[in-house]
Design a protein around this motif. Structure first.
Motif, mmCIF file in Angstrom:
data_model
loop_
_atom_site.group_PDB
_atom_site.id
_atom_site.type_symbol
_atom_site.label_atom_id
_atom_site.label_comp_id
_atom_site.label_asym_id
_atom_site.label_seq_id
_atom_site.Cartn_x
_atom_site.Cartn_y
_atom_site.Cartn_z
ATOM 1 N N MET A 548 0.820 -1.203 0.000
ATOM 2 C CA MET A 548 0.000 0.000 0.000
ATOM 3 C C MET A 548 0.860 1.262 0.000
ATOM 4 S SD MET A 548 -2.992 -1.113 -0.299
ATOM 5 C CE MET A 548 -3.886 0.410 -0.099
ATOM 6 N N ILE A 549 1.994 1.228 0.712
ATOM 7 C CA ILE A 549 2.891 2.377 0.683
ATOM 8 C C ILE A 549 3.539 2.522 -0.693
ATOM 9 C CG2 ILE A 549 5.083 3.258 1.595
ATOM 10 C CD1 ILE A 549 2.654 3.788 3.336
ATOM 11 N N TYR A 550 3.835 1.397 -1.329
ATOM 12 C CA TYR A 550 4.352 1.459 -2.705
ATOM 13 C C TYR A 550 3.354 2.168 -3.621
ATOM 14 C CZ TYR A 550 4.886 -0.087 -7.508
ATOM 15 O OH TYR A 550 4.956 -0.110 -8.878
ATOM 16 N N LEU A 551 2.066 1.824 -3.495
ATOM 17 C CA LEU A 551 1.055 2.460 -4.332
ATOM 18 C C LEU A 551 0.980 3.963 -4.054
ATOM 19 C CD1 LEU A 551 -1.882 -0.129 -4.184
ATOM 20 C CD2 LEU A 551 -0.317 0.278 -6.080
ATOM 21 N N MET A 552 1.051 4.332 -2.788
ATOM 22 C CA MET A 552 0.927 5.747 -2.435
ATOM 23 C C MET A 552 2.122 6.558 -2.938
ATOM 24 S SD MET A 552 0.170 7.500 1.285
ATOM 25 C CE MET A 552 1.830 7.314 1.946
ATOM 26 N N ILE A 553 3.321 5.959 -2.887
ATOM 27 C CA ILE A 553 4.523 6.701 -3.255
ATOM 28 C C ILE A 553 4.869 6.544 -4.735
ATOM 29 C CG2 ILE A 553 6.974 7.023 -2.744
ATOM 30 C CD1 ILE A 553 4.972 7.785 -0.510
ATOM 31 N N LYS A 554 4.755 5.331 -5.267
ATOM 32 C CA LYS A 554 5.205 5.059 -6.632
ATOM 33 C C LYS A 554 4.072 5.007 -7.653
ATOM 34 C CE LYS A 554 9.504 4.791 -5.536
ATOM 35 N NZ LYS A 554 10.461 5.804 -6.014
ATOM 36 N N MET A 558 -3.108 5.929 -8.854
ATOM 37 C CA MET A 558 -4.111 4.967 -8.407
ATOM 38 C C MET A 558 -4.667 5.328 -7.033
ATOM 39 S SD MET A 558 -2.714 1.275 -9.689
ATOM 40 C CE MET A 558 -4.389 0.634 -9.706
ATOM 41 N N MET A 559 -3.952 6.187 -6.296
ATOM 42 C CA MET A 559 -4.372 6.537 -4.944
ATOM 43 C C MET A 559 -4.808 7.997 -4.828
ATOM 44 S SD MET A 559 -3.743 3.701 -3.244
ATOM 45 C CE MET A 559 -3.432 4.049 -1.518
ATOM 46 N N SER A 560 -4.828 8.714 -5.948
ATOM 47 C CA SER A 560 -5.101 10.151 -5.888
ATOM 48 C C SER A 560 -6.485 10.455 -5.341
ATOM 49 C CB SER A 560 -4.951 10.767 -7.286
ATOM 50 O OG SER A 560 -5.851 10.150 -8.201
ATOM 51 N N GLY A 561 -7.425 9.537 -5.560
ATOM 52 C CA GLY A 561 -8.786 9.783 -5.096
ATOM 53 C C GLY A 561 -8.964 9.619 -3.606
ATOM 54 N N VAL A 562 -7.994 8.989 -2.920
ATOM 55 C CA VAL A 562 -8.168 8.710 -1.496
ATOM 56 C C VAL A 562 -6.986 9.161 -0.647
ATOM 57 C CG1 VAL A 562 -9.756 6.779 -1.801
ATOM 58 C CG2 VAL A 562 -7.298 6.362 -1.887
ATOM 59 N N ALA A 563 -5.782 9.164 -1.207
ATOM 60 C CA ALA A 563 -4.592 9.439 -0.407
ATOM 61 C C ALA A 563 -4.367 10.927 -0.171
ATOM 62 C CB ALA A 563 -3.354 8.828 -1.056
ATOM 63 N N GLY A 564 -4.925 11.796 -1.014
ATOM 64 C CA GLY A 564 -4.795 13.227 -0.798
ATOM 65 C C GLY A 564 -3.342 13.678 -0.801
ATOM 66 N N ILE A 565 -2.919 14.247 0.346
ATOM 67 C CA ILE A 565 -1.554 14.774 0.459
ATOM 68 C C ILE A 565 -0.610 13.704 0.992
ATOM 69 C CG2 ILE A 565 -2.328 17.153 0.759
ATOM 70 C CD1 ILE A 565 -1.836 16.805 3.782
ATOM 71 N N GLY A 566 -0.830 12.463 0.595
ATOM 72 C CA GLY A 566 -0.047 11.344 1.114
ATOM 73 C C GLY A 566 1.437 11.506 0.888
ATOM 74 N N GLN A 567 1.827 12.016 -0.285
ATOM 75 C CA GLN A 567 3.250 12.155 -0.571
ATOM 76 C C GLN A 567 3.885 13.263 0.261
ATOM 77 O OE1 GLN A 567 3.830 12.417 -4.845
ATOM 78 N NE2 GLN A 567 4.166 10.229 -4.898
ATOM 79 N N GLY A 651 -9.132 -2.738 0.344
ATOM 80 C CA GLY A 651 -10.419 -2.707 -0.342
ATOM 81 C C GLY A 651 -10.932 -1.296 -0.554
ATOM 82 N N TYR A 652 -10.708 -0.418 0.424
ATOM 83 C CA TYR A 652 -11.159 0.972 0.293
ATOM 84 C C TYR A 652 -10.446 1.655 -0.875
ATOM 85 C CZ TYR A 652 -12.248 5.804 1.610
ATOM 86 O OH TYR A 652 -12.685 7.110 1.612
ATOM 87 N N ALA A 653 -9.134 1.449 -0.958
ATOM 88 C CA ALA A 653 -8.378 2.044 -2.067
ATOM 89 C C ALA A 653 -8.820 1.457 -3.404
ATOM 90 C CB ALA A 653 -6.882 1.822 -1.858
ATOM 91 N N ALA A 654 -9.066 0.141 -3.431
ATOM 92 C CA ALA A 654 -9.439 -0.522 -4.681
ATOM 93 C C ALA A 654 -10.765 -0.012 -5.221
ATOM 94 C CB ALA A 654 -9.504 -2.036 -4.457
ATOM 95 N N LEU A 675 -7.372 -6.580 -9.046
ATOM 96 C CA LEU A 675 -8.075 -7.823 -8.780
ATOM 97 C C LEU A 675 -9.045 -7.671 -7.618
ATOM 98 C CD1 LEU A 675 -5.571 -8.965 -10.492
ATOM 99 C CD2 LEU A 675 -5.966 -11.075 -9.249
ATOM 100 N N VAL A 676 -8.604 -6.986 -6.570
ATOM 101 C CA VAL A 676 -9.465 -6.773 -5.403
ATOM 102 C C VAL A 676 -10.664 -5.914 -5.784
ATOM 103 C CG1 VAL A 676 -9.567 -5.742 -3.097
ATOM 104 C CG2 VAL A 676 -7.576 -7.080 -3.777
ATOM 105 N N TRP A 677 -10.447 -4.901 -6.628
ATOM 106 C CA TRP A 677 -11.553 -4.057 -7.097
ATOM 107 C C TRP A 677 -12.631 -4.885 -7.794
ATOM 108 C CZ3 TRP A 677 -11.827 -3.047 -12.641
ATOM 109 C CH2 TRP A 677 -12.905 -2.238 -13.007
ATOM 110 N N LEU A 678 -12.232 -5.697 -8.753
ATOM 111 C CA LEU A 678 -13.216 -6.478 -9.495
ATOM 112 C C LEU A 678 -13.857 -7.532 -8.599
ATOM 113 C CD1 LEU A 678 -14.554 -6.839 -12.192
ATOM 114 C CD2 LEU A 678 -12.722 -8.381 -12.880
ATOM 115 N N LEU A 679 -13.086 -8.107 -7.680
ATOM 116 C CA LEU A 679 -13.648 -9.099 -6.752
ATOM 117 C C LEU A 679 -14.699 -8.455 -5.859
ATOM 118 C CD1 LEU A 679 -13.645 -11.922 -5.525
ATOM 119 C CD2 LEU A 679 -11.744 -11.219 -4.071
ATOM 120 N N MET A 680 -14.445 -7.247 -5.384
ATOM 121 C CA MET A 680 -15.429 -6.556 -4.545
ATOM 122 C C MET A 680 -16.706 -6.266 -5.325
ATOM 123 S SD MET A 680 -13.042 -3.931 -2.326
ATOM 124 C CE MET A 680 -14.427 -3.326 -1.355
#
Length: 701
Positions: A548-554, A558-567, A651-654, A675-680
């Motif tokens: 999850m940290i990889y997604l937020m940083i790299k 994919m995380m812009s809708g939820v992570a906000g000022i994460g970086q 799941g929330y991020a997906a 995969l988690v997105w489509l599974l949900m």
């Protein structure tokens, strides 16, 4: 110029061969060493064709047909031009490298008209005296069909056209005026919502594993139902209930197999010619194209070669045999594709129904032959022979990239080198090389995710699950009373802050867990590719945390809708960690992760950091220490709680990531988040199921 033309034409053929075999690999591998050559070949393919056509036109205008080789040279040049049209059509395995390429279909249409004109002009220069008029016309038709296929495929995959193709027909609903008028005047009608009479029958696992044919058939069925996900189409409760009932009684392994196959159909529609070719008209055009190309070879073979240069003949035969070889490979891939298997499997099921009704004998014979063909193909895969057609093998990379906050801080370069790398724009490249690790998706991890999501689908409401990022997990476990102290770390903070808090807390708990045999095991730099990396909740939590940290940083897109000022928060936290480690660790040369975690946890945290420091800095370093200390109080329950929270954060991020971003990842090896997105969605855990009541029906008292 003669040599340039020959090299350009052969280079164009080589690029087509490269793309038809290598392009499909990009959905199975996420390495830049694979993606970059494919990207270069994709771009060069069109440029080389344009360059070659320009050289041929120039040679014709400059009198290439009347040089020392005689008039035959101009005829050969005219014959080579349609091959370039064929190459512009591209292989079936790639029409777009990225989704943005589909939006350029108008440019390709204009280029089609221009290149047709250029090829036609080259042919006109040698007509009517051309000795190769017949094979040239045949190749011209075949090449035009291939280029039209590509342009049409790009058009259908463009956002606007794809959205129009998946939107349901306009539905005015029941006649409100007449229905209400009758109800008000007569008082003899009761309005019954459609959904009231249809309940979801959620079964337990039936214990039956799906075979490969059933996986493809079910995946294709749900792909046709949910393809509108990419353009935010809303779905009804019938569609939700159907998929939910199917997946709730599946094992985790089968559920992910179906999801992987379903995403493979999404990939084919967006990035290949599959949606064009696998139609009746597509089959017809493909047959015409093959017949014309083979006829061109036969016509050229039986023509008199007097006056033609030997090298030109070699190149011409290479082009002809290459064109036929490419068509043969495309035909084999078409026959052995998931689309063909799904079509035959669906027809087989329909054929059984026809047999029960004592009709369709010819159709039943066709279905019987198709069923045997499917079994023959799947047998190749099970036997794993060297020449097997691995139809069901590796539908995505199964790579879970890892990025760890603590490791980046303890092993970063000295400040002078960091500044130099930043000046040379190499810092990100070096960081990826040093710190980005890869874990392989395992069945154990899949079981954890699937079981947690299935539990939520069974007991939680859709709105509650889609909007929860740890709260539901903390409120619905065996230690829910003790977990109340943890709620503020998910409810009172934004998602980006929560993500970083739980990541650092997970790392602190992981490296100070006395029950672990080797707390620094993951810090050795080794990449665990077996199930051992996710055999217990402790290691599974670390895998999800680092991912999850990889997604937020790299992968911030994919995380812009939820992570906000994460970086920004991550950088501030790194700065505070730098200062703390410089004062307490580096000077003492105690740089192991275990020692770093112990020193961090030894800092008194009775006062909230925001009270002491203010909130200008967005660092969460010592907030995470407070969370880690609270988690350690649960002892053996710590990792169970963490695993539930991490699955919910995943799941929330997906579910809040834009479908467009999920679709982009399909051409880059795929992502676990997708995969988690489509599974949900298949489990009904999506906000796109907004048609709850359907139509009202009238019923007499």
């Amino acid at each position: 110029m003669e040599m340039n033309i020959q090299v350009a034409v052969l280079a164009s053929l080589f690029l087509q061969v490269f793309l038809i075999f290598i392009a499909p690999i990009r959905k199975k591998y996420s390495s830049s060493w694979i993606l970059t050559p494919i990207w270069l070949a994709y771009l060069l393919a069109d440029l080389v064709v344009d360059y070659a056509l320009g050289l041929i036109s120039r040679a014709q205008v400059a009198g290439g047909a009347s040089d020392s080789k005689g008039d035959a040279y101009g005829d050969v040049l005219a014959f080579w031009a349609p091959f370039l049209l064929l190459h512009l059509g591209g292989p079936d395995t790639i029409t777009a490298f990225a989704l943005e390429d589909n939006e350029l279909w108008r440019r390709h249409l204009l280029n089609l008209l221009f290149q047709l004109g250029a090829a036609g002009y080259v042919f006109y220069q040698s007509f009517p005296s051309s000795k190769l008029a017949v094979p040239t016309v045949l190749m011209f038709i075949g090449g035009t069909i291939k280029y039209i296929e590509r342009t049409h495929a790009l058009h259908l995959a463009s956002f606007s056209k794809f959205r129009d193709s998946v939107l349901p027909p306009a539905d005015p609903g029941p006649n409100y005026a007449k229905l209400v008028e009758g109800y008000v005047t007569t008082k003899i009608l009761a309005m019954v919502p459609e959904s009231k009479s249809q309940l979801v029958n959620v079964a337990e696992e039936d214990g039956k594993d799906l075979d490969d044919k059933e996986v493809i058939k079910e995946a294709f069925s749900y792909f046709k139902t949910f393809r509108g996900l990419l353009v935010d189409v809303i779905f009804s409760f019938q569609e939700r209930n159907g998929s939910k009932q199917f997946f709730m009684c599946r094992t985790a392994k089968d559920a992910f197999r179906v999801i992987e196959a379903e995403l493979n159909f999404f990939y084919d529609v967006l990035y290949t010619k599959a949606d064009i070719v696998h139609r009746q008209l597509g089959y017809a055009f493909r047959a015409i194209s093959i017949v014309f190309i083979v006829s061109a070879l036969a016509s050229f073979y039986f023509l008199s070669k007097h006056g033609f240069h030997e090298n030109d003949m070699r190149i011409t035969y290479t082009l002809l045999l290459g064109a036929i070889g490419l068509e043969f490979v495309a035909l084999v891939r078409l026959i052995c594709s998931d689309w063909t298997i799904a079509c035959i499997a669906t027809s087989e099921e329909q054929g059984r129904s026809d047999q029960e009704q004592k009709k369709g004998h010819f159709r039943s014979l066709f279905i019987y032959m198709g069923s045997n063909f499917i079994n023959f193909l799947l047998k190749f895969k099970s036997e794993r022979s060297p020449f097997a057609l691995h139809i069901l093998h590796a539908r995505w990379s199964k790579s879970i990239f890892q990025y760890n906050f603590l490791e980046t801080q303890l092993k970063k370069c000295p400040n002078r080198i960091e500044k130099l790398l930043g000046f040379l724009s190499l810092k990100e490249f070096v960081d990826d090389w040093k710190f980005k690790k890869v874990e392989q998706f395992s069945e154990k991890l899949g079981e954890l995710i699937f079981d947690k999501l299935k539990r939520k689908a069974r007991w939680g409401s859709t709105d509650e699950i889609c909007g929860s990022r740890g709260k539901w997990a903390l409120e619905h476990n065996d230690s829910r009373d003790k977990c109340k102290k943890l709620l503020r770390f998910v409810c009172d903070v934004d998602y980006g802050k929560s993500l970083l808090l739980w990541h650092i807390a997970t790392e602190l708990c992981y490296n100070t867990d006395e029950s672990a045999t080797d707390p620094d095991e993951s810090a050795t730099g080794c990449c665990c590719n077996t199930d051992q990396s996710t055999n217990d909740p402790r290691k599974t939590c670390k895998v999800l945390s680092d991912y999850m940290i990889y997604l937020m940083i790299k992968q911030p897109g994919m995380m812009s809708g939820v992570a906000g000022i994460g970086q920004i928060r991550f950088r501030d936290t790194c700065a505070e960690a730098d200062r703390f480690f410089e004062e307490n660790i580096f000077r003492k040369r105690n740089t192991s992760k275990r020692n770093a975690c112990r020193i961090l946890l030894s800092v008194p945290t009775e006062k909230d950091p925001a009270v002491v420091k203010g909130d200008r800095s967005k660092s969460v370093l010592f907030d995470a220490c407070i969370l880690a200390k609270e988690l350690q109080k649960f002892q053996h329950k710590t990792w169970e709680i963490l695993s539930e929270v991490w699955v919910e954060l995943l799941g929330y991020a997906a579910i809040h990531c834009q479908p467009f971003m999920h679709a982009q990842q399909l051409s880059k090896g795929g992502e676990l988040l997708t995969l988690v997105w489509l599974l949900m969605v298949q489990l009904g855990l999506s906000e796109q199921f907004q048609i709850e009541d359907g139509h009202l029906s009238a019923r007499a008292y």
